[in-house]
Enzyme design. Structure first.
Site, PDB file in Angstrom:
ATOM      1  N   GLU A 141      -0.664  -1.863   5.231  1.00 39.83           N
ATOM      2  CA  GLU A 141       0.202  -1.770   6.416  1.00 39.83           C
ATOM      3  C   GLU A 141       0.094  -0.403   7.068  1.00 39.83           C
ATOM      4  O   GLU A 141       0.252  -0.272   8.275  1.00 39.83           O
ATOM      5  CB  GLU A 141       1.657  -2.054   6.011  1.00 39.83           C
ATOM      6  N   GLU A 142      -0.159   0.621   6.250  1.00 38.89           N
ATOM      7  CA  GLU A 142      -0.072   2.003   6.724  1.00 38.89           C
ATOM      8  C   GLU A 142      -1.292   2.492   7.505  1.00 38.89           C
ATOM      9  O   GLU A 142      -1.204   3.503   8.194  1.00 38.89           O
ATOM     10  CB  GLU A 142       0.137   2.951   5.529  1.00 38.89           C
ATOM     11  N   ASP A 167       0.825  -1.210   0.000  1.00 36.44           N
ATOM     12  CA  ASP A 167       0.000   0.000   0.000  1.00 36.44           C
ATOM     13  C   ASP A 167       0.858   1.258   0.000  1.00 36.44           C
ATOM     14  O   ASP A 167       2.039   1.237   0.353  1.00 36.44           O
ATOM     15  CB  ASP A 167      -0.957   0.003   1.195  1.00 36.44           C
ATOM     16  N   HIS A 186       8.051   8.644   4.427  1.00 34.22           N
ATOM     17  CA  HIS A 186       6.832   9.452   4.546  1.00 34.22           C
ATOM     18  C   HIS A 186       7.052  10.916   4.147  1.00 34.22           C
ATOM     19  O   HIS A 186       6.170  11.741   4.368  1.00 34.22           O
ATOM     20  CB  HIS A 186       6.234   9.373   5.961  1.00 34.22           C
TER      21      HIS A 186
END
Length: 396
Positions: free
Chosen positions: A140-141, A82, A367
């Site tokens: 996962e995020e 993702d 990020h």
């Protein structure tokens, strides 16, 4: 010999890894919305002698089962796929084509290297014993994340060991670094709604002011870490959002706080949650407001099993250093969260970090809208996990 043939095959597939990584980077999808990404991955395994299970867990998870020449140990390898809600600013020729969505954490690379490694293991399946399960994980995020639902599916109940990696651009290519024991922090997502009685600023005695109550709540939360947690234990409590927009002459009727708690031990996490609720109950009594706390512990601390971690590090020292690796380094824990910890609650294994420092002077970490990885790290990851997998299949 199997290992030499696998390493040679991976060398010849480096361009495939890069091409796959760039495809995923160009077409990122957010957690729980990775429909096209999952379909692309599933198509990759079409017409191959493997069992492919799709829509595993609470989203688009995929498990690919590769059987060796005869039964043996079962090893799982995981990569997430993702992306994040970030507007890309890298200027790469293969930058995201989806506005506001970006692979800013390396999941495109995780998926690319593992697909090629899986394909090589499939091609050499007549030379190794046991079973390898490739776990392509969604979401996962974003909590509640995908790992727990995949574990709960029961499809990994027969797995003896599980391994995964993460790319980090602050370490040089050719470096693998790891932590034995607690390696990543657990993370709880918290929403607090405070309901009071609104009114005019000129008559505060006729209202129950939620801003005053919430301000007290935010300050008192800090006593959890300073007075309820052993100073030797890691814990952080943060309120990152205080949603109380209104007029200057109006006492706010209700507001919402959003926060985050991090900890390296499940018991510490329980203490934080308990006292969060205690302070909330006290706030109700002191300020005559109603406090609703939505507390979700979605990411447990990631605990690398010492035995499996030591075995993986030893294998990389033996086969990798001087070949495709420069260093294997034991490091301190990472206060970031990673839902790979859900697998390790049930299955022995380890999660390692792979250096992926880009060539440019300025490095942007995970990020960040300018995040990027050095694509040479893809082959390093593939070879590292290949060596760990062969050793694990052999019970070494």
């Amino acid at each position: 010999m199997l290992r030499e043939e696998l390493m040679k095959m991976l060398d010849g597939r480096e361009d495939d890894m890069i091409a796959l990584r760039r495809h995923f980077h160009e077409h990122p999808e957010l957690s729980f919305d990775e429909k096209e990404t999952a379909a692309f991955i599933a198509r990759f395994y079409e017409d191959k002698p493997v069992d492919v299970q799709t829509n595993v867990g609470n989203g688009y998870g995929i498990i690919v089962t590769i059987n060796g020449k005869q039964p043996g140990r079962t090893i799982a390898l995981r990569a997430d796929f993702d992306a994040l809600q970030i507007e890309e600013q890298t200027g790469l020729p293969f930058a995201s084509k989806n506005p506001g969505v970006m692979h800013a954490c390396g999941h495109d690379g995780h998926t690319a290297y593992l697909m090629v490694l899986a394909d090589c293991l499939i091609r050499l399946r007549d030379q190794w014993e046991g079973t390898v399960k490739i776990v392509h994980q969604h979401a996962e995020e974003m909590a509640p994340a995908g790992a727990k639902s995949i574990v709960d599916s029961g499809l990994l109940d027969d797995v003896d060991e599980i391994y995964g990696i993460h790319f980090y651009p602050d370490h040089e290519v050719g470096t693998v670094f790891y932590t034995s024991g607690y390696a990543y922090a657990g993370c709880s997502d918290i929403k607090v709604t405070i309901q009071g009685t609104g009114g005019h600023a000129s008559q505060p005695h006729r209202s129950n002011d939620t801003i005053v109550a919430a301000s007290s709540f935010v300050m008192n939360l800090q006593t959890i870490v300073s007075r309820r947690i052993n100073p030797y234990d890691m814990a952080v409590v943060t309120i990152g959002s205080f949603e109380a927009v209104g007029s200057s002459n109006v006492i706010k009727d209700s507001l919402v706080l959003r926060g985050d708690a991090r900890y390296m031990d499940l018991e510490v996490g329980k203490v934080i949650e308990e006292h969060f609720h205690r302070i909330g109950r006290g706030l109700e009594e002191m300020y005559d407001v109603k406090v609703e706390i939505d507390y979700n512990s979605d990411y447990p601390p990631l605990y690398n099993h010492p035995k499996e971690t030591a075995k993986a590090a030893a294998v990389l020292e033996k086969h990798g250093v001087g070949s495709y690796l420069n260093q294997v380094i034991a490091t301190s824990a990472n206060t970031g969260a990673e839902d790979f910890g859900q697998y390790l609650l049930k299955i022995p294994g380890a999660f390692l970090n792979v250096g992926a420092r880009p060539n440019q002077v300025e490095v942007f970490n995970n990020h960040h809208p300018k995040f990027d990885i050095n694509e040479k790290a893809l082959l390093v990851a593939a070879k590292s996990v290949a060596d760990i997998t062969l050793a694990a299949l052999a019970g070494e």
